[in-house]
Enzyme design. Sequence first.
Site, PDB file in Angstrom:
ATOM      1  N   GLU A   1       0.867  -1.177   0.000  1.00  0.00           N
ATOM      2  CA  GLU A   1       0.000   0.000   0.000  1.00  0.00           C
ATOM      3  C   GLU A   1       0.901   1.224   0.000  1.00  0.00           C
ATOM      4  O   GLU A   1       1.429   1.615   1.039  1.00  0.00           O
ATOM      5  CB  GLU A   1      -0.935  -0.018   1.215  1.00  0.00           C
TER       6      GLU A   1
ATOM      7  N   CYS B   1      -1.895   9.214   2.572  1.00  0.00           N
ATOM      8  CA  CYS B   1      -1.440   8.651   1.295  1.00  0.00           C
ATOM      9  C   CYS B   1      -2.412   8.925   0.166  1.00  0.00           C
ATOM     10  O   CYS B   1      -2.014   8.995  -0.999  1.00  0.00           O
ATOM     11  CB  CYS B   1      -1.191   7.153   1.434  1.00  0.00           C
TER      12      CYS B   1
END
Length: 485
Positions: free
Chosen positions: A231, A265
């Site tokens: 991720e 993110c």
Amino acid sequence: MTNAEHLSEVTALGNDVNPDAVYLQLILQKQKTAFQAAPYPSYAERINDLKQLKKGLLASKQTLLMALEKDFHYRSHDESLLGDIYSSLSSIDYAVKHLRKWMKPQKRHVGIVFQPAKAEVIYQPRGVVGIISPWNYPVFLAMGPLVAALAAGNRAMIKVSEFTPHTNTVLARLLADIFPQEKVCVIQGETEVAQAFSSLPFDHLLFTGSTQVGRHVMKAAAENLVSVTLELGGKSPVIVDDEIPMDVAVARFIYGKTMNAGQTCVAPDYIFCPKDRVSEMVEAIKKRYNAMYPNHEGCDKRTRIINRNQFRRLQSYIDEASVLGADVIPLGELKSDEATCFMPLTLIAETNGAMSVMREEIFGPILPIIAYDNVQQVIDSINGSPRPLGLYIQNFNKAFQDNVLTNAHAGGVCINDAAFHVVVDDLPFGGIGESGMGSYHGIEGFRTFSHSKSVLKRGRLFFSDMLFPPYGKKMHELFYRFFVS
């Protein structure tokens, strides 16, 4: 000291010691031995684990909020509640609600040639999984993967970020009070420990962090043929069209950028804005930002940049852009302050590709604006860059939406929103290319941490041997006539 004696000593110290490579190997072996003794935890056991985890998080809520505040030198309690606590609890509730269905073997079709038979897929725990969590959401990005791992029946070792020591201490104590070390263990330490951790022969490894570090994690895991979920991040764009009211567009994406001071993110990294609407956008963002964060409140209750190194990195992007001719627009009356790591949202217009702010993932409260003439130019720009983790379309025209959806690549998309697809429990979360590999959340998380075991079942009747050698029989001739011609 023997391995057994060393293990006994470090176990007595608890889950929050700074381990060395030997310690990591010993804990991994302890968890693998425990898994082999109980390789398929029951539904009841998994549900109990999840409910106890929720109970522990609720009991530690205030302690976690204070620890997060210390680690960030100040972090908004509301942002901690929303981004770390609520999201963790929600993922637990969703798993508890759906786990029985997820665990059921899935029936599959068997063709006539192989009848009579039955086929199914059984979701078997992988075993011991490694989780490497980052500093920006240190609770949720440790708990989210852990929830999926426990729901799938695994054991877990969690390497937490050295940048959030106060939160790590609370998490280590919380998890040690719920789980024995052979089921869940928190690992703390600096870069050397993280490197040793990623080199362990786990049954699966999930890493959340930067693309650069992700490459090293994947390389280390490959040495042991460990499957990975990465991720990562990247530069997630916002596309504003030429029809949507600008105040509406800004209202839909700005919180995704300002939450956690942009240290997310999936935060919008830059904006594509129609060329003749840039000034309108700047004014709309100023207005909305000042309403959300009024100057009279000061910066005492606003989330800070995690540390001075990160602050200096962000400031260097702003300084360089200014030197290279950009229009730098800090918002509000409160000034950046390195001593307290406070930085307001800063807009950057008149950008160009030579600027670091346009080449590197920003991960902070800086928002470049790129003027465009037509949407194909935008799509070409997105597809000509590393694929982003998120893509945010601000537009109410379905044809416009569908054009971008089908022609531009991204890990996930929000239409008339930004970033919050991450907390929709039934949506998979993951990147593509440089923004990641694999996904989790919801059923995708359960399956990421499970092995999909194929099972073909036959009873007493068995006709397949009619196709066995010696070849050239009448049955072979009939078979080829009907199925291979």
